[in-house]
Design an enzyme around this catalytic site. Structure first.
Site, PDB file in Angstrom:
ATOM      1  N   SER A 187      26.558  79.631  92.126  1.00 37.44           N
ATOM      2  CA  SER A 187      26.452  78.277  92.673  1.00 37.44           C
ATOM      3  C   SER A 187      26.451  78.271  94.195  1.00 37.44           C
ATOM      4  O   SER A 187      25.785  77.443  94.818  1.00 37.44           O
ATOM      5  CB  SER A 187      27.609  77.406  92.152  1.00 37.44           C
ATOM      6  OG  SER A 187      27.543  77.278  90.744  1.00 37.44           O
ATOM      7  N   GLY A 245      16.090  85.714  84.723  1.00 41.74           N
ATOM      8  CA  GLY A 245      15.289  85.816  83.514  1.00 41.74           C
ATOM      9  C   GLY A 245      13.880  86.309  83.782  1.00 41.74           C
ATOM     10  O   GLY A 245      13.322  86.108  84.859  1.00 41.74           O
ATOM     11  N   GLU A 264      21.749  77.248  86.750  1.00 41.49           N
ATOM     12  CA  GLU A 264      21.287  76.363  87.833  1.00 41.49           C
ATOM     13  C   GLU A 264      22.436  75.538  88.420  1.00 41.49           C
ATOM     14  O   GLU A 264      22.265  74.385  88.799  1.00 41.49           O
ATOM     15  CB  GLU A 264      20.164  75.426  87.353  1.00 41.49           C
ATOM     16  CG  GLU A 264      19.063  76.084  86.565  1.00 41.49           C
ATOM     17  CD  GLU A 264      18.470  77.307  87.256  1.00 41.49           C
ATOM     18  OE1 GLU A 264      18.618  77.441  88.471  1.00 41.49           O
ATOM     19  OE2 GLU A 264      17.859  78.128  86.561  1.00 41.49           O
ATOM     20  N   ASP A 273      26.991  75.704  88.156  1.00 43.78           N
ATOM     21  CA  ASP A 273      28.082  75.405  87.230  1.00 43.78           C
ATOM     22  C   ASP A 273      28.334  73.899  87.199  1.00 43.78           C
ATOM     23  O   ASP A 273      28.314  73.221  88.228  1.00 43.78           O
ATOM     24  CB  ASP A 273      29.346  76.136  87.682  1.00 43.78           C
ATOM     25  CG  ASP A 273      30.565  75.712  86.891  1.00 43.78           C
ATOM     26  OD1 ASP A 273      30.712  76.150  85.746  1.00 43.78           O
ATOM     27  OD2 ASP A 273      31.353  74.900  87.433  1.00 43.78           O
TER      28      ASP A 273
END
Length: 686
Positions: free
Chosen positions: A156, A189, A442, A444
């Site tokens: 974050s 990813g 994207e 917390d």
């Protein structure tokens, strides 16, 4: 050899007759409601057109996938992703068609980041020259990309990223270097085994004029080739791979990646908003630093919009199954009568029916979020950044709230379904495990709410200082609140039990009052930011809940085309969502004078009354989401109600474990009868 179980049938009334009766008793048109929910972007037509194509492909069958190991599922996932891309070419699918196919297959694609954050970042943050070069390569899939921002030590806190991009003025190159283990890129990813390029976010280090020191100008995005285009091996100076098993996303290659003084050209720095002159070394910073995080806002907006479809799947399964499932006779009724449908128990209704209402609230909120994002992007393209702060705040708060509602809702549905909800035939295992990423990915869910609070405190500060200045709707509301507070007012008479607009006003007042409290603590009393984080999180939740209630109300108020039965039930769903939320947050509403004590006391009875009105329409309401059985992959939630037949078929006929004869004798090493394979042989193959 004949199997006598082939002739067995469930006890009566069975699932098909139960669901048929449920559908007959409701006067809601699922076709009308389905079009209302899904027809605006061609969703219904697109699903009907693409689903038959997918069902013809053996590799896309879901009957055996739960029994595969993680390496097998990843290979299957990549094979499916390649097939979908070929089908896209064959059938000339649009981007939306392709996304529909991914949605129906429901196996997160190893290409996912390529068509999401990778291409979006290039479109939004690359210069015209960079876009002209890279977009044709990306759109033709000549290169496969990913997005590498999060690190092992920082997620974050983007400003805390450790990867360095140090400028070498002699060679006119940036040098990417991971100075610590925690500087390793992590969770990225599509990068672990598939991508050959990536957007890499690193601290831009430039030499300080007149000294040997380097100064960081904060994190910036670079486009970097990470693997050889022929061998697909990592380039020299890069270590990259898959991080291993996770809760879900079994077919996604989330990555780690480190750099050892890896050189990239000056042109790798995405330079639409910020740039560095390679000849002079002069750095030009972006007019709006938040633009650097534009890709995150895009993904957050998509997450908000997608939450409705995720929760709708879980609620569809839960409502159909708890309608079919019967347990116990009525204690006060005929002891020889039928057992009661589980959904007729108020203790089950209170868990599932508010979630049914939530799916509709998420739907209207998702549409509003998408509109705000698209409008803001259009403004930004024109050089107008006025809407950027609100978009960033709204997407952060709603991402936090909506993913919490969906993730918690899936688990609530699972528990409400009892024992069978725990089984593989529930259809919730992959859905639950995959969606568990959303409350933390994207940003917390607790940390990103600070962005909402910071925005609201600034808005409240401006309202206090400039009572007469023109402003947006929030400015007007904040100033009115301040004037009434100074006049000693704020004792509201909102009738939340009988006036739908008063419900909206009550939610707005609570959010406004909490914003003023946060302003008072931070600006007036100068409280330490960290000491206020719990209070600020509550403020963000209140603001986001207010947005959800408001968008639900406005959608129903402006749509006059729906028939009376459907419109009446949607208003009941609005009231159930709002009042159930209000009861759960009752202390805050009461403390802010947003609801009276007597109305709070009456909420439980009103909620149960609303559930009683909604209950006869529950099956048709979930039918209206038009989720095909292929996507649900659930014995419990199938449209025809053949719950028990499907559960038994999956266990008795489809389970590969039941085709193996095991050796149970502990004094013999052999695991499978006649195979000679022991535990060591099994481990050696892992």
């Amino acid at each position: 050899m004949p199997d006598f179980t082939d002739k067995l049938r469930p006890s009566q009334p069975d699932g098909p007759s139960t669901l048929a009766q449920e559908r007959v008793q409701s006067n809601i048109s699922t076709e009308e409601l389905g079009k209302h929910l899904l027809s605006s972007d061609g969703f219904i037509e697109r699903q009907a057109r693409i689903l038959p194509i997918l069902q013809q492909e053996p590799i896309l069958s879901k009957t055996k996938q739960q029994n595969l190991s993680r390496p097998e599922r990843f290979k299957l996932g990549l094979a499916r992703a390649k097939l979908l891309r070929r089908l896209s070419d064959e059938h000339k699918w649009s981007h939306d068609d392709y996304k529909m196919a991914e949605y129906l297959v429901d196996d997160v694609s190893p290409y996912f980041l390529h068509m999401e954050m990778f291409i979006t970042t290039i479109r939004e943050q690359a210069s015209e020259e960079q876009r002209a070069y890279w977009l044709p390569l990306i759109e033709s899939w000549k290169i496969i990309g990913a997005y590498a921002q999060t690190e092992l030590g920082h997620g974050s806190n983007v400003r805390g990223l450790e990867l360095e991009a140090r400028w070498d003025g002699h060679t006119k190159e940036f040098v990417l270097h991971s100075p610590t283990l925690t500087a390793s890129k992590w969770w990225n990813g599509s990068l672990g085994r598939v991508a050959n390029h990536a957007i890499v976010v690193a601290q831009l280090l430039l030499p300080e004029p007149g000294s040997d020191r380097f100064v960081s100008h904060g994190p910036h995005p670079f486009i970097v080739q990470v693997r050889d285009m022929k061998t697909h091996q990592p380039l020299e100076g890069i270590v990259v791979g898959d991080i291993g098993p996770k809760y879900g996303y079994i077919s996604m290659d989330n990555a780690y990646m480190l750099f050892d003084h890896f050189r990239i050209p000056h042109s790798a720095l995405l330079s639409r908003y910020s740039s560095m002159n390679p000849e002079t070394g002069v750095y030009t910073k972006p007019d709006q630093p938040a633009l650097v995080y534009g890709s995150l806002t895009y993904v957050r907006a998509n997450i908000v919009h997608h939450a409705r479809l995720v929760l709708a799947r879980a609620v569809t399964i839960a409502i159909r199954y708890t309608t079919v499932r019967r347990q116990f006779q009525d204690r006060d009724g005929d002891k020889r009568g039928l057992e009661i449908s589980v959904l007729d128990y108020p203790t089950v209704q209170i868990r599932i029916l508010p979630l049914l209402a939530t799916t509709f609230a998420l739907h209207y909120t998702g549409l509003a979020m998408r509109t705000v994002y698209q409008t803001a992007r259009e403004d930004i393209e024109k050089g107008d950044f006025n809407s950027l702060a609100y978009m960033h705040s709204m997407s952060s708060g709603l991402k936090s709230l909506c993913t919490m509602l969906a993730a918690d809702g899936i688990e609530t549905c699972r528990r409400a379904m009892g024992g069978h909800g725990y089984g593989g035939g529930s259809g919730l295992i992959q859905l639950n495990n995959d969606y568990l990423s959303k409350p933390t990915v994207e940003g917390d869910n607790w940390m990103i709410t600070q962005q909402v609070a910071g925005y609201l405190i600034k808005k409240m500060s401006a309202a206090v200082e400039h009572q007469d200045r023109a402003g947006d709707e929030m400015d007007v509301r904040f100033r009115a609140f301040i004037r009434e507070k100074r006049a000693g007012g704020l004792l509201r008479g909102y009738d939340v039990l009988n006036n739908d607009r008063d419900i909206v006003k009550s939610f707005e007042l609570r959010a406004t009052a909490l914003a003023y409290d946060a302003y008072e603590q931070r600006v007036i009393k100068k409280k330490n930011w960290n000491s206020l984080l719990i209070q600020l999180h509550k403020l963000s939740r209140a603001q986001s809940q207010s947005i959800m209630v408001t968008t639900f109300f406005e959608a129903l108020s402006t749509d006059k085309a729906l028939s009376a039965p459907t419109r009446i039930t949607l208003w009941d769903l609005y009231r159930l969502f709002a009042l159930n939320t209000m009861e759960n947050e009752g202390y805050e509403f009461f403390r802010c004078n947003a609801v009276s004590q007597s109305d709070l006391d009456a909420l439980p009875a009103r909620i149960q009354y609303l559930m009683g009105r909604i209950r006869p329409h529950a099956v048709k309401l979930v039918d209206s989401w038009m989720i095909p059985d292929y996507l649900l992959d659930s014995a419990l939630g199938r449209y025809d109600g053949r719950v028990y037949e499907d559960l038994f078929n999956r266990a008795h006929r489809l389970n590969p474990l039941n085709r193996i004869t095991f050796n149970p004798n502990y004094w013999e090493d052999e695991i499978v009868k006649g195979s000679g394979v022991d535990g060591s042989d099994i481990l050696s193959k892992l």
